[in-house]
Scaffold this motif. Structure first.
Motif, PDB file in Angstrom:
ATOM      1  N   ASN A  64       0.824  -1.259   0.146  1.00  0.00           N
ATOM      2  CA  ASN A  64      -0.044   0.027   0.086  1.00  0.00           C
ATOM      3  C   ASN A  64       0.961   1.281  -0.163  1.00  0.00           C
ATOM      4  OD1 ASN A  64       0.977  -0.231   2.631  1.00  0.00           O
ATOM      5  ND2 ASN A  64      -1.154  -0.101   3.612  1.00  0.00           N
ATOM      6  N   ILE A  65       2.081   1.086  -0.376  1.00  0.00           N
ATOM      7  CA  ILE A  65       3.062   2.294  -0.538  1.00  0.00           C
ATOM      8  C   ILE A  65       3.631   2.049  -1.843  1.00  0.00           C
ATOM      9  CG2 ILE A  65       3.325   2.622   1.764  1.00  0.00           C
ATOM     10  CD1 ILE A  65       5.809   1.294   1.975  1.00  0.00           C
ATOM     11  N   PRO A  66       4.394   3.407  -2.368  1.00  0.00           N
ATOM     12  CA  PRO A  66       4.857   3.434  -3.706  1.00  0.00           C
ATOM     13  C   PRO A  66       5.930   2.199  -3.956  1.00  0.00           C
ATOM     14  CG  PRO A  66       4.371   5.372  -3.135  1.00  0.00           C
ATOM     15  CD  PRO A  66       3.944   4.747  -1.875  1.00  0.00           C
ATOM     16  N   ALA A  67       6.339   1.813  -4.987  1.00  0.00           N
ATOM     17  CA  ALA A  67       7.265   0.784  -5.198  1.00  0.00           C
ATOM     18  C   ALA A  67       7.757   0.909  -6.725  1.00  0.00           C
ATOM     19  CB  ALA A  67       6.960  -0.774  -4.941  1.00  0.00           C
ATOM     20  N   ASN A  68       9.048   0.503  -6.941  1.00  0.00           N
ATOM     21  CA  ASN A  68       9.602   0.267  -8.150  1.00  0.00           C
ATOM     22  C   ASN A  68      10.481  -1.066  -7.987  1.00  0.00           C
ATOM     23  OD1 ASN A  68      11.105   2.521  -6.545  1.00  0.00           O
ATOM     24  ND2 ASN A  68      12.619   1.895  -8.120  1.00  0.00           N
ATOM     25  N   GLY A  69      10.850  -1.378  -9.300  1.00  0.00           N
ATOM     26  CA  GLY A  69      11.687  -2.385  -9.491  1.00  0.00           C
ATOM     27  C   GLY A  69      11.512  -3.528 -10.390  1.00  0.00           C
ATOM     28  N   PHE A  70      11.652  -4.772 -10.319  1.00  0.00           N
ATOM     29  CA  PHE A  70      11.285  -5.745 -11.218  1.00  0.00           C
ATOM     30  C   PHE A  70      11.206  -7.047 -10.279  1.00  0.00           C
ATOM     31  CE2 PHE A  70      15.864  -6.371 -10.690  1.00  0.00           C
ATOM     32  CZ  PHE A  70      16.067  -7.768 -11.115  1.00  0.00           C
ATOM     33  N   TYR A  71      10.474  -7.920 -11.192  1.00  0.00           N
ATOM     34  CA  TYR A  71      10.408  -9.584 -10.677  1.00  0.00           C
ATOM     35  C   TYR A  71      10.867 -10.233 -11.872  1.00  0.00           C
ATOM     36  CZ  TYR A  71       5.854  -9.504 -12.580  1.00  0.00           C
ATOM     37  OH  TYR A  71       4.560  -9.090 -13.384  1.00  0.00           O
ATOM     38  N   THR A  72      11.226 -11.457 -11.953  1.00  0.00           N
ATOM     39  CA  THR A  72      11.252 -12.383 -12.991  1.00  0.00           C
ATOM     40  C   THR A  72      10.423 -13.498 -12.939  1.00  0.00           C
ATOM     41  OG1 THR A  72      12.998 -13.534 -11.526  1.00  0.00           O
ATOM     42  CG2 THR A  72      13.941 -12.104 -12.867  1.00  0.00           C
ATOM     43  N   GLU A  73      10.292 -14.041 -14.104  1.00  0.00           N
ATOM     44  CA  GLU A  73       9.404 -15.196 -14.168  1.00  0.00           C
ATOM     45  C   GLU A  73       9.855 -16.086 -15.490  1.00  0.00           C
ATOM     46  OE1 GLU A  73       5.408 -13.986 -14.481  1.00  0.00           O
ATOM     47  OE2 GLU A  73       5.879 -12.586 -16.339  1.00  0.00           O
ATOM     48  N   GLU A  74       9.359 -17.402 -15.406  1.00  0.00           N
ATOM     49  CA  GLU A  74       9.960 -18.353 -16.374  1.00  0.00           C
ATOM     50  C   GLU A  74       9.106 -18.133 -17.716  1.00  0.00           C
ATOM     51  OE1 GLU A  74       9.106 -22.308 -14.791  1.00  0.00           O
ATOM     52  OE2 GLU A  74      10.809 -22.153 -13.481  1.00  0.00           O
ATOM     53  N   GLU A  75       9.903 -18.122 -18.701  1.00  0.00           N
ATOM     54  CA  GLU A  75       8.996 -18.169 -20.145  1.00  0.00           C
ATOM     55  C   GLU A  75       8.959 -19.631 -20.554  1.00  0.00           C
ATOM     56  OE1 GLU A  75       9.499 -16.571 -24.815  1.00  0.00           O
ATOM     57  OE2 GLU A  75      10.917 -16.410 -23.197  1.00  0.00           O
ATOM     58  N   ARG A  76       7.727 -20.187 -20.679  1.00  0.00           N
ATOM     59  CA  ARG A  76       7.391 -21.435 -21.113  1.00  0.00           C
ATOM     60  C   ARG A  76       6.565 -21.402 -22.473  1.00  0.00           C
ATOM     61  NH1 ARG A  76       7.785 -25.534 -17.355  1.00  0.00           N
ATOM     62  NH2 ARG A  76       8.544 -24.803 -15.450  1.00  0.00           N
ATOM     63  N   ILE A  77       7.057 -22.548 -23.211  1.00  0.00           N
ATOM     64  CA  ILE A  77       6.360 -22.587 -24.510  1.00  0.00           C
ATOM     65  C   ILE A  77       5.923 -24.293 -24.286  1.00  0.00           C
ATOM     66  CG2 ILE A  77       6.540 -23.079 -27.022  1.00  0.00           C
ATOM     67  CD1 ILE A  77       8.475 -20.658 -26.722  1.00  0.00           C
ATOM     68  N   LYS A  78       4.660 -24.438 -24.612  1.00  0.00           N
ATOM     69  CA  LYS A  78       4.032 -26.099 -24.382  1.00  0.00           C
ATOM     70  C   LYS A  78       4.563 -26.715 -23.084  1.00  0.00           C
ATOM     71  CE  LYS A  78       3.880 -26.427 -29.444  1.00  0.00           C
ATOM     72  NZ  LYS A  78       4.225 -27.085 -30.561  1.00  0.00           N
ATOM     73  N   GLY A  79       4.621 -25.720 -22.016  1.00  0.00           N
ATOM     74  CA  GLY A  79       5.024 -26.526 -20.596  1.00  0.00           C
ATOM     75  C   GLY A  79       6.298 -26.564 -20.382  1.00  0.00           C
ATOM     76  N   LYS A  80       7.043 -26.265 -21.354  1.00  0.00           N
ATOM     77  CA  LYS A  80       8.731 -26.457 -21.144  1.00  0.00           C
ATOM     78  C   LYS A  80       9.467 -25.041 -20.952  1.00  0.00           C
ATOM     79  CE  LYS A  80      12.920 -28.552 -23.506  1.00  0.00           C
ATOM     80  NZ  LYS A  80      13.648 -28.089 -24.354  1.00  0.00           N
ATOM     81  N   ARG A  81      10.127 -24.967 -20.171  1.00  0.00           N
ATOM     82  CA  ARG A  81      10.926 -23.770 -19.663  1.00  0.00           C
ATOM     83  C   ARG A  81      12.043 -23.447 -20.948  1.00  0.00           C
ATOM     84  NH1 ARG A  81      13.596 -23.023 -14.133  1.00  0.00           N
ATOM     85  NH2 ARG A  81      15.174 -24.422 -15.348  1.00  0.00           N
ATOM     86  N   VAL A  82      11.858 -22.194 -21.479  1.00  0.00           N
ATOM     87  CA  VAL A  82      12.640 -21.969 -22.513  1.00  0.00           C
ATOM     88  C   VAL A  82      13.673 -20.668 -22.297  1.00  0.00           C
ATOM     89  CG1 VAL A  82      11.258 -23.024 -24.325  1.00  0.00           C
ATOM     90  CG2 VAL A  82      10.853 -20.392 -23.828  1.00  0.00           C
ATOM     91  N   GLY A  83      13.065 -19.988 -21.193  1.00  0.00           N
ATOM     92  CA  GLY A  83      13.980 -18.656 -20.786  1.00  0.00           C
ATOM     93  C   GLY A  83      13.376 -18.121 -19.478  1.00  0.00           C
ATOM     94  N   PHE A  84      13.947 -16.794 -19.212  1.00  0.00           N
ATOM     95  CA  PHE A  84      13.539 -16.236 -18.114  1.00  0.00           C
ATOM     96  C   PHE A  84      13.273 -14.762 -18.555  1.00  0.00           C
ATOM     97  CE2 PHE A  84      16.117 -19.625 -16.916  1.00  0.00           C
ATOM     98  CZ  PHE A  84      15.400 -20.072 -15.545  1.00  0.00           C
ATOM     99  N   LEU A  85      12.265 -13.979 -17.891  1.00  0.00           N
ATOM    100  CA  LEU A  85      11.694 -12.713 -18.544  1.00  0.00           C
ATOM    101  C   LEU A  85      11.941 -11.595 -17.024  1.00  0.00           C
ATOM    102  CD1 LEU A  85       8.389 -13.511 -20.165  1.00  0.00           C
ATOM    103  CD2 LEU A  85      10.615 -13.093 -21.158  1.00  0.00           C
ATOM    104  N   MET A  86      12.279 -10.569 -17.553  1.00  0.00           N
ATOM    105  CA  MET A  86      12.044  -9.529 -16.363  1.00  0.00           C
ATOM    106  C   MET A  86      10.714  -8.565 -16.494  1.00  0.00           C
ATOM    107  SD  MET A  86      16.201  -8.447 -16.400  1.00  0.00           S
ATOM    108  CE  MET A  86      15.799  -8.083 -18.203  1.00  0.00           C
ATOM    109  N   ASN A  87      10.101  -8.135 -15.428  1.00  0.00           N
ATOM    110  CA  ASN A  87       8.911  -7.402 -15.525  1.00  0.00           C
ATOM    111  C   ASN A  87       9.120  -6.392 -14.520  1.00  0.00           C
ATOM    112  OD1 ASN A  87       7.156  -9.092 -17.531  1.00  0.00           O
ATOM    113  ND2 ASN A  87       7.507 -10.562 -15.892  1.00  0.00           N
TER     114      ASN A  87
END
Length: 174
Positions: free
Chosen positions: A23-46
């Protein structure tokens, strides 16, 4: 406040739940897996302000690799680094200080700048790590919680309480 744990233990899930309830301002990023047909192919930054970039991918040709993933240093420096620059008293979300991100000296400098700022930093940090990561873990101004199956559902609320307590302490008494 940092989270650590085995791969797929839920570190980023905890971070995302903290972001949702913050409930307070924030900046930054989080990562998540990139998947194609259920298989991990990479990682994304958001980033919290809506920017996205590929952190690493099995199809990236790079001088920097973790297992089969080529690491995109340019994206780390264009997407992640600006997002963790301290702003006002915003909470900084830093997911993660890990092997891939630490191939970038610019990222490592930005992470130290964030940690040295008066801002609250909530992030994840890899198990183990190189000298840089181990030095971060030794800092006396951070606390590290290991994410486990038993605590991953309660950690978001614990972190939010800690953020609110720290934030209240930083408000000057008039």
């Amino acid at each position: 406040i940092f989270l650590t744990g085995a791969p797929s233990s839920g570190k980023t899930t905890v971070i995302k739940k903290v972001i949702e309830k913050l409930n307070i301002p924030a900046n930054g990023f989080y990562t998540e897996e990139e998947r194609i047909k259920g298989k991990r192919v990479g990682f994304l930054m958001n980033t919290l302000d809506g920017k996205k970039g590929c952190l690493a991918h099995q199809d990236i040709k790079s001088d920097f690799h973790i297992r089969r993933y080529g690491v995109n240093i340019e994206n780390i420096e264009k997407v992640a680094v600006p997002s963790i620059t301290p702003r006002n008293r915003d909470v900084i979300i830093l997911d993660e200080i890990g092997k891939m991100e630490c191939f970038s000296e610019v990222f490592k400098q930005a992470a130290i700048k964030a940690l040295d700022s008066p801002n609250i930093v909530v992030g994840t940090i890899t198990f183990g790590g190189d000298d840089f990561i181990l030095e971060i873990k030794k800092r006396d101004d951070i606390e590290i919680h290991e994410v486990t199956q038993e605590n991953r559902n309660s950690l978001p609320d614990l972190i939010l309480i800690k953020i609110n307590v720290i934030n209240l302490k930083s408000i000057p008494v008039i």
